[in-house]
Write an enzyme that holds these catalytic residues in place. Structure first.
Site, PDB file in Angstrom:
ATOM      1  CB  ILE A 625      72.237   8.834  16.852  1.00 42.92           C
ATOM      2  CG1 ILE A 625      72.341   8.818  15.329  1.00 42.92           C
ATOM      3  CG2 ILE A 625      71.032   8.058  17.335  1.00 42.92           C
ATOM      4  CD1 ILE A 625      72.589   7.438  14.753  1.00 42.92           C
ATOM      5  N   GLY A 626      73.655  12.029  16.528  1.00 42.43           N
ATOM      6  CA  GLY A 626      74.980  12.657  16.433  1.00 42.43           C
ATOM      7  C   GLY A 626      74.902  13.975  15.698  1.00 42.43           C
ATOM      8  N   GLY A 628      77.432  16.945  13.666  1.00 40.59           N
ATOM      9  CA  GLY A 628      78.747  17.348  13.178  1.00 40.59           C
ATOM     10  C   GLY A 628      78.655  18.787  12.745  1.00 40.59           C
ATOM     11  N   GLY A 629      79.720  19.310  12.152  1.00 39.84           N
ATOM     12  CA  GLY A 629      79.737  20.702  11.755  1.00 39.84           C
ATOM     13  C   GLY A 629      78.672  21.004  10.735  1.00 39.84           C
ATOM     14  CB  VAL A 633      73.849  11.260  12.254  1.00 44.01           C
ATOM     15  CG1 VAL A 633      73.585   9.840  11.782  1.00 44.01           C
ATOM     16  CG2 VAL A 633      75.028  11.850  11.506  1.00 44.01           C
ATOM     17  CE  LYS A 647      77.336  13.719   6.677  1.00 41.68           C
ATOM     18  NZ  LYS A 647      78.713  13.263   6.626  1.00 41.68           N
ATOM     19  CG  ASP A 748      88.498  14.454   9.587  1.00 42.56           C
ATOM     20  OD1 ASP A 748      89.326  14.382  10.521  1.00 42.56           O
ATOM     21  OD2 ASP A 748      87.414  15.039   9.691  1.00 42.56           O
TER      22      ASP A 748
END
Ligand SMILES: *[C@@H]1O[C@H](CO)[C@@H](O)[C@H](O)[C@H]1NC(C)=O
Ligand SMILES: *[C@@H]1O[C@H](CO)[C@@H](O)[C@H](O)[C@H]1NC(C)=O
Ligand SMILES: *[C@@H]1O[C@H](CO)[C@@H](O)[C@H](O)[C@H]1NC(C)=O
Ligand SMILES: *[C@@H]1O[C@H](CO)[C@@H](O)[C@H](O)[C@H]1NC(C)=O
Ligand SMILES: *[C@@H]1O[C@H](CO)[C@@H](O)[C@H](O)[C@H]1NC(C)=O
Ligand SMILES: *[C@@H]1O[C@H](CO)[C@@H](O)[C@H](O)[C@H]1NC(C)=O
Ligand SMILES: *[C@@H]1O[C@H](CO)[C@@H](O)[C@H](O)[C@H]1NC(C)=O
Ligand SMILES: *[C@@H]1O[C@H](CO)[C@@H](O)[C@H](O)[C@H]1NC(C)=O
Ligand SMILES: *[C@@H]1O[C@H](CO)[C@@H](O)[C@H](O)[C@H]1NC(C)=O
Length: 888
Positions: A625-626, A628-629, A633, A647, A748
């Site tokens: 669903i996602g 990142g660097g 996830v 994650k 962040d």
């Protein structure tokens, strides 16, 4: 006159003193309060509260201090949101006033002439307001003054020499960030007790008076950001106590005087952006306290000084000069010297770009393991890039472009796992692109263009899913573009032109809409890009593409094996120890570097590793669903009904994973310490060798950024929900900053890192870069955060404070109201509360707020604007913001 009548007279005078003077004072204060309009901070200032018996009630008022006789000695109202001016404050009513502090308010108008009647005043702080007009000459009457802060106002006019004749006690003079013009009078030399002189960022011209050398007690001298011309007076060397000298951004010419080396306590010397010429005094190398040396953008010539022979430099910039000769070998000492003094003092930034530096890159540079920023661009550096470069394990920004470097790019570049920018363009590098570049954790820019690189593009580059800018143009690269490049969803710019590439373009949205020029002048590329020939489906199945695919299979296979192994161990672990006790395990995670570490929180007694693997079908893309660097996830629907977000940290080999492990551990450390309804719930983690994941609550609606960018979804975000979202975030940050010990800084905060649940409640997530704010350490750190949300001061201080989160929160809060990132609007806000109409800020996709919510929305905007103050100290704390929003 009889004795009794004398006594009576004395009594009368005495009682007059006790009663009448304080009454004057209270009345004067109340008259001023009245002129200011509604001021919530002055609520205690009421005539009713005056204590009848002593008539010194004002001594109890907020911000007021009195002496024994009941007369006001201090008025201290910093950051009290006072709005108005000083013209109604009758200074002659305060004969005992010693200190007046109105810093950080919204006061306007000139500083009244009558201020000269405060003859006992020692401390006057009117900084960070909007005062205008000239500096009243009557200030010269304040002969007891030891501190005068008028910085950050709109005060104009010249510095009258008469001001300086009676200020012999003055120790601190701050007039920076105003509109002063004229010259610095030579009478400045009379202020021999001065410890601090700050005149930076005005419109002062003329030359620096040599008399400045008389200020032998000076600790800080800041004249930067003016129009000063002529030479730097050699008398500067007399300032034996000075630690900070800022002369940058003027028009100073001539040499940097050799005498500067007599200022033995110098820590921070900035002369950049002037017209200074001649050699850099080699004696600078003997200054044993020098931490920051900025010589850039002048006409300095000759060799660089052998810095770091004695000094623990942290920042060294000399770019854009005419410096020649080699990179001083002494730089290597920066590490060994400073580690005795504390590792946080180590060199963090070197920029020697745009000079005529020759010779090779000394391999000893690799010892500077704390170096964050290394720019040697645009010189004549030759030879090979030494493999020791891999020792720069904290390096974030490496720019060696436009030199004469040759040979292979060493594989060890991949050891600099924190690199965000890697620029090696315009050199003579040959050989292949090292596949280890694919190990970098979160690079944003990779530029290897204009070299002589050959061979295939390593498919490992495809794992740089956060990469935004990729330029490999003007090389001799052959083979096909790895199909794994379709994973690089972060790309915004690519250039592969002028190579020998062939075969199909990767298939994703970015490549489909890419500009043909990015692929021009290659051997035979095909794809759906307009202007390229469409690919022949059959030929796609064979050739280089197939080989790349097989390599990937092997990597994935190895990772899978690790996963199975860890599964077996987990089952054993759970059976043997029953409930996994999370806290103790998370400590283990932070201390142990090898070995297998698991912790799965007791989640209704039923969370089992196996369920996670089953629920995600072995981390099938379908459940992703996602991205990142550093991680992907996955959504995992557990058998007992809970939905979890998993994650999974990227799979890495060998030692390169250290950085990743650090981020992973960091998130565990932070999250296991905190519990808040607006912070994503953390259930546990699994760590085994290469295989690591974190388990959280699944938050249904995904990121705030997603919801705001979706025209349909955003309709559900009405004004009341938006205000609540901002409140939620403010509460969570207030909790992290003020209720956690040590405080936690997120670093962040952005709309990507705020998640919304089914009820549109906000949850802060992604604590990979979060920091504990430890009082004993200097909290000096590498830059983190998302472009567009990072507080401006982080560009030059690199010091972590809560106030940088406050700034990011301000951006985010405006974004929630505007429905989009405020972008340029922020810079136009530099003169606080300019007349921006609320209407101009509202997200047009919604009908304007009803009367019921208008006040709330206005309050969010007001708080957001105050969080965006350019001066960190003037930003409110998150506690203040969350309380203000609660009341709204
Ligand atoms: C000041 O406060 C009073 C009472 O709270 C209110 O009636 C009045 O409108 C306020 N004035 C301004 C200018 O806000
Ligand atoms: C006035 O001050 C005196 C001494 O500080 C105190 O004892 C008395 O209670 C005060 N009276 C009022 C009305 O506040
Ligand atoms: C005035 O207020 C500011 C801001 O709170 C504070 O830093 C300063 O120490 C205070 N005192 C003086 C004399 O400036
Ligand atoms: C000061 O404030 C008062 C009351 O708000 C106003 O009448 C006056 O014009 C102001 N004076 C200046 C110089 O701005
Ligand atoms: C400053 O002092 C001079 C003489 O000492 C006096 O004439 C003048 O009135 C004073 N100015 C103020 C504003 O008090
Ligand atoms: C400050 O100075 C600039 C340039 O000298 C001028 O344009 C501006 O109007 C001045 N601002 C104020 C508030 O005096
Ligand atoms: C790379 O260049 C160096 C000299 O610059 C040469 O010795 C070496 O053979 C070249 N390597 C390849 C693979 O072309
Ligand atoms: C493609 O890029 C070139 C050069 O960067 C530019 O001039 C051209 O306008 C671009 N074409 C399109 C369709 O964007
Ligand atoms: C595609 O490949 C087939 C078989 O290799 C060949 O017959 C055909 O001509 C090719 N078509 C193009 C457009 O290259």
């Amino acid at each position: 006159m009889s004795i009794t009548s004398l006594a009576l007279l004395a009594c009368y005078l005495l009682s007059f003193n006790v009663e009448a003077t304080p009454n004057f004072e209270a009345e004067a204060l109340l008259r001023w309060k009245e002129s200011l309009g509604n001021q919530t901070s002055l609520q205690s200032w009421t005539p009713g509260k005056i204590n009848e018996s002593l008539t010194t009630g004002q001594c109890m008022w907020f911000g007021i201090t009195c002496n024994m006789a009941g007369s006001v000695t201090e008025i201290s109202l910093p950051s009290a949101r006072l709005r108005g001016n000083l013209s109604s404050l009758d200074f002659s009513s305060f004969p005992s006033l010693v200190s007046l502090n109105l810093s950080c308010n919204l006061l306007t108008g000139p500083i009244p002439f009558q201020i000269g009647t405060l003859s006992r005043l020692t401390h006057l702080n009117l900084s960070m307001n909007f005062h205008s007009g000239n500096l009243a000459l009557s200030l010269a009457n304040l002969t007891n003054l030891s501190l005068l802060y008028m910085g950050n106002n709109l005060i104009s006019g010249e510095l009258d020499p008469r001001l300086f004749s009676n200020w012999s006690r003055l120790e601190f003079l701050e007039l920076q960030n105003n509109n002063f013009t004229g010259v610095i009078p030579s009478q400045i030399g009379l202020l021999t007790n001065l410890k601090e002189l700050a005149l930076m960022n005005n419109h002062i011209f003329g030359s620096i008076p040599p008399e400045i050398g008389n200020l032998i007690n000076l600790d800080g001298l800041a004249l930067s950001g003016n129009h000063l011309m002529g030479p730097i007076p050699p008398s500067l060397g007399n300032l034996s106590k000075v630690t900070v000298v800022y002369l940058h951004q003027n028009r100073l010419s001539g040499p940097l005087p050799q005498t500067i080396q007599n200022a033995k306590n110098l820590k921070d010397l900035r002369v950049f952006k002037n017209q200074l010429s001649g050699p850099v005094p080699q004696g600078l190398a003997n200054l044993s306290s020098l931490e920051n040396l900025q010589l850039n953008e002048n006409n300095f010539s000759g060799h660089l000084p052998p810095v770091c022979q004695k000094a623990p430099l942290r920042v060294f910039t000399a770019f854009s000069n005419n410096l020649s000769g080699p990179i001083p070998k002494s730089l290597r000492n920066c590490k060994s010297l400073t580690s005795e003094l504390g590792k946080l003092n180590q060199l963090g930034l070197i920029d020697l770009s745009s000079n005529q530096i020759v010779g090779e890159i000394p391999k000893e540079l690799g010892r500077l393991s704390k170096l964050i920023f290394l720019h040697l661009r645009d010189n004549q550096i030759s030879g090979q890039l030494p493999p020791e470069i891999g020792g720069l394990s904290n390096l974030e920004d490496l720019d060696l472009s436009a030199n004469r470097l040759s040979g292979q790019i060493p594989e060890q570049v991949g050891d600099c796992s924190r690199l965000r920018n890697l620029c090696l363009s315009k050199n003579y590098f040959n050989g292949t692109i090292p596949h280890t570049i694919g190990d970098l954790a979160h690079p944003g820019l990779l530029d290897l263009s204009q070299n002589r690189l050959t061979g295939d593009i390593p498919p490992q580059l495809g794992s740089l899913i956060m990469l935004e800018y990729l330029n490999l143009s003007h090389n001799v690269l052959s083979g096909s573009i790895p199909s794994l490049f379709n994973q690089m969803t972060g790309l915004t710019s690519i250039d592969l032109s002028y190579n020998e590439l062939e075969g199909p373009l990767p298939d994703n949205d970015f490549f489909r809409h890419a500009n043909l020029t990015a692929f021009s002048n290659n051997k035979d590329l095909c794809g759906i890009v307009e202007g390229l020939r469409p690919c022949n489906v059959t030929s796609l199945e064979n050739g280089a593409h197939g080989i790349a695919g097989r390599k990937v299979f092997i990597i994935v296979g190895a990772c899978l094996f690790g996963m199975l192994l860890s599964f077996a161990i987990l089952v054993g672990f759970l059976t043997l120890s029953g409930r996994a006790e999370f806290k103790s395990n998370s400590k283990e995670a932070t201390t142990s570097n090898s070995g297998n570490i698991f912790s799965v929180l007791n989640f209704d007694g039923k969370i089992v590793y196996e369920d996670i693997i089953t629920a995600t079908n072995d981390f099938d893309d379908m459940y992703c669903i996602g991205m990142g660097g550093t991680a992907r996830v996955y959504k995992a629907q557990m058998p007992i009904g809970h939905i979890l977000a998993i994650k999974r940290v990227r799979c890495l080999e060998g030692e390169e994973e250290e950085e990743m492990v650090e981020t992973f551990k960091n998130e565990i450390r932070v999250l296991s310490d905190i519990r808040h309804r607006n912070i994503v719930k953390f259930y546990g983690f699994c760590s085994h060798g290469q295989h690591k994941f974190l388990i959280y609550d699944y938050i249904e609606r995904g990121s705030l950024a997603n919801v705001l960018s979706n025209d349909e979804e955003v309709q559900k975000l009405d004004w009341s929900k938006r205000v609540d979202i901002v409140r939620d975030i403010a509460n969570a940050l207030s909790y992290m900053h003020h209720d956690c010990t040590p405080p936690i800084i997120h670093r962040d905060i952005s709309s990507k890192n705020v998640l919304l649940n089914s009820e549109f409640e906000a949850c802060i997530s992604d604590f990979g870069t979060a920091r504990f704010l430890k009082p004993e350490s200097s909290n000096w750190t590498a830059m983190a955060g998302t472009y567009g949300y990072v507080a401006p001061e982080l560009a030059y201080t690199m010091r972590v404070t809560q106030k940088s989160d406050v700034y990011s929160f301000g951006v985010l809060a405006l974004e929630v109201i505007m429905g989009k990132h405020p972008a340029e609007l922020i810079s136009s806000l530099s003169t606080l509360e300019q007349s921006i109409e609320l209407k101009e800020l509202l997200d047009l996709r919604l009908p304007p707020p009803t009367v019921l919510f208008e006040k709330d929305v206005a309050s969010v905007v007001k708080q957001a604007l105050s969080c965006l103050h350019i001066t960190p100290n003037c930003r409110p704390t998150m506690r203040v913001v969350s309380q203000a929003l609660l009341k709204a």
